[in-house]
Design an enzyme around this catalytic site. Sequence first.
Site: not given
Ligand code: C2E
Ligand code: MG
Ligand code: MG
Length: 596
Positions: A364, A422, A454, A484, A541
Site C-alpha cells: 500500500e 488511497n 482503496e 478501506d 489491516e
Molecule cells: P489507511 O489507508 O487505512 O492506511 C493504513 C494506516 O495504518 C497507515 O497509516 C499505516 O501506517 C497504519 N498501519 C499499518 N499497519 C499498522 C499497524 O500494524 N499498527 C498501527 N498502529 N498502524 C498501522 P498512515 O500512513 O498514517 O495513514 C493514515 C491514513 O491516511 C491512511 O489510512 C489513509 O486513509 C490516509 N492516507 C495515507 N496516504 C494516503 C494517500 O496517498 N492518499 C489518500 N487519499 N489517503 C492517504
Molecule cells: Mg488504505
Molecule cells: Mg485502512
Amino acid sequence: MIDKEEARLSVLRQLNLLDTPPSESFDRITRMASLLFDLPIAAVSLTDHDRQWFKSRVGVDHWEIPRFKACCGEVADTGAVLVVTDLLDSTQYRDSHLAESGIRFYAGAPLVTSDGYTLGAMCVLGTQPRQVTDQEKSILKDLAAMVMAQIDLQHAVGRVDPATGLPNYLRFVEDLSDLSQDYPEGHRHVLSTELVDLEQVNALQRVMGPAYLEALSRTAAREIRNQLGRQAILYHIGPCQFAHIETGDRTEVLQRATGLRQALMGVTVNGEAPFMLRPVVGVAAIQLGRSQPDTVLRHAHSACRDARDKEQGAGFYCPSSDSLYKRRFGLIAAFRAALTSEDQLYLAFQPRVDMSTARAIGAEALLRWQHPELGNVSPAEFIPLVENTSLARDLTDWVMASVIKQAAFWRQQGLSLRISINIAAANLEEEDFIERLLGYLDTEQLPLSAVELELTESGLISNGLKARKQLEDLIKRGIRIAIDDFGTGYSSLAYLQSIPAQVVKIDRSFISELGRRQRSHTLVRSMITMAQELGYSVVAEGVESVEAWDILQSLGCDEVQGYLIARPLECESFMHWFRGLGRGAEWTSSRIVPDQ
Ligand code: C2E
Ligand code: MG
Ligand code: MG
C-alpha cells in the site's frame, strides 16, 4: 483644549470626507446658499489641522486655504455662527488671506456632528461689506444642518445592514474604538451569535433562497433585541451573524449567552421552525484599548465554532482550539506549496502478504509530508483537511503519478507488485479521473493489474450517482477496488451486496483487539465469512502480533498488512525488505517468503 481639538480632528478623519471628489449632493446646497444670499461665493469648508478644505464651493477656484486667520477656523473653534460684515474693519481679519484676496464679507454657520464636534462651516462670502438679518442667519444654520444630514447619510450608508437595519461590522469596529477611548482600561465581552453553521449558509441560500435568509435574520434580530433590552446595540456582522457587547463577569455573561441561545431555539419563520437553524453564542473577552476589533471578532467566531460541539450551544473562546484551527488552516495553505516542492512529499510502502503462501504480493502506498517547519505531519492529520478542498484532485494526482512511476521502476528491477493507492471519494466525482489514471499507466506502460484503488467505506456510501458510475466503469475496465477501513462506517454488512468492489480491508481497530476480546474474534470471523461468501477477498489491516496472525489464518483471511510484517517503508528500505534483508527480516524469513 488640545485634547478636544485632537478628538475633533479624529472625528473629521473618520468620516473620510477630506480630499474626496466633489459631490452633487453637497454642491446643490452650496449653489442654493449662493443664490439665497445673492453672493458670488459659498462653500462647505472643513477645518483640518492647518487648512480649510472645501468639500463643495461656488465662486472659488482653489480647494483649500490656510487655516491661519481663516474665518471658518474660528467657527470650528467656537462652534457658533460668525458674521464679519467687513473684513477690513476687523482687527482679526484685516490682514488675513481672505481679505488680501479681495473678500470683504463673511458669514458662516458651524457644521456640528450629533456628538457635538464642529467639522467646519457652511459659509457665504462677498466682495462688498454686507449686513445679515436674523432670518438670513437662521437660513444659514438650516443650510449647515442640511450639509450635516448629507454627511450623516453618506456615513450611514455602508454602516447599516439593509436586511435588518442594524449597524454592521464597520460600525462595530468604530464603536469599539470609541469605547476604548472612553474606558481605556475597561473590560467587556463580545457575544457573537450565529444562527446556522456558517458552512451551511450557502447551502441554505441555495435551497431556500436569499429572501428566506433575510427573513430568518430579521426574526432572529428581533428576538435577540427582545432578550437584550432597548439599551444594547446589536450589530449584524455577517450572514446570519450578530454581535453585541456586554459587561459583567464570566459567569454572568455565560449565563446570558446560554439564555440567549435558548431563546433563539424557538424562533420561527412564517410560522415554522427554520430549516437548519442551529444557533450558537460564542463569547470572547475584550480588553479595551488593547484588543483589536478584528481579533475580538475572530475569537468570538472561534468560540462559536467550538460551541457547536457543546450541548448548551454557548461558550468562551479557547486559545488552544483556536491554535489547532489555525494550524489546520496553515497546513492546507502549506500543502499547496508542498505539491510543487521537490522535497516535501514522498511515499512509503507497506507490504501486503498472502496468508496462504506467506508471500508479499503487493504494497500500500502511503503519503508522507516533511513540512519545512513542522517536520513530519501525519497523513491522518493533513489528508482529511486537504480532501475537503479543491486540492484533493492535486493530492491524488501527485500520488497516482508517483506510485505508477515507482511501480514501473520496480518492475524493471524484477519486482512485480500490485500497489494500492488511497483515493478520496471526491476524486470519483472528477470527470476525467479514469482518463488520468489510465494516462499515467500508459505512459509507464504498466498493466491495469499493477494498481488497486482503496476507498474508505464511509466515502463509498456518501457518493453520488456520478461517483458510483465512475466506480462501476473502473471495475469494468479491470481495476481492482478495495473498501478501506471496513467496519468503521455506519453501514451494515448487508450493504456490501451493493458495492462493486473486490477487496475488503478490515479496519485495524478490530484486528488489534483480536485475542484479547472474544467479541472481536466473533466480529472478525463474521466479517471474513460474510465478505468471502459475497466474493470479496479479505485483507486484515494493522496486524501487530503473531497471535493475531494465527487467528486470522485459522479464520481463513486472505491477506494481512501490519507492523508485524513491516512498517511503511521508504522506497529503498522497501526494496531491501523485499529482498529479505530489511527490518523484520528475522520474523519474515521464518513465516513469510518475500517474493524474489
Ligand atoms: P489507511 O489507508 O487505512 O492506511 C493504513 C494506516 O495504518 C497507515 O497509516 C499505516 O501506517 C497504519 N498501519 C499499518 N499497519 C499498522 C499497524 O500494524 N499498527 C498501527 N498502529 N498502524 C498501522 P498512515 O500512513 O498514517 O495513514 C493514515 C491514513 O491516511 C491512511 O489510512 C489513509 O486513509 C490516509 N492516507 C495515507 N496516504 C494516503 C494517500 O496517498 N492518499 C489518500 N487519499 N489517503 C492517504
Ligand atoms: Mg488504505
Ligand atoms: Mg485502512
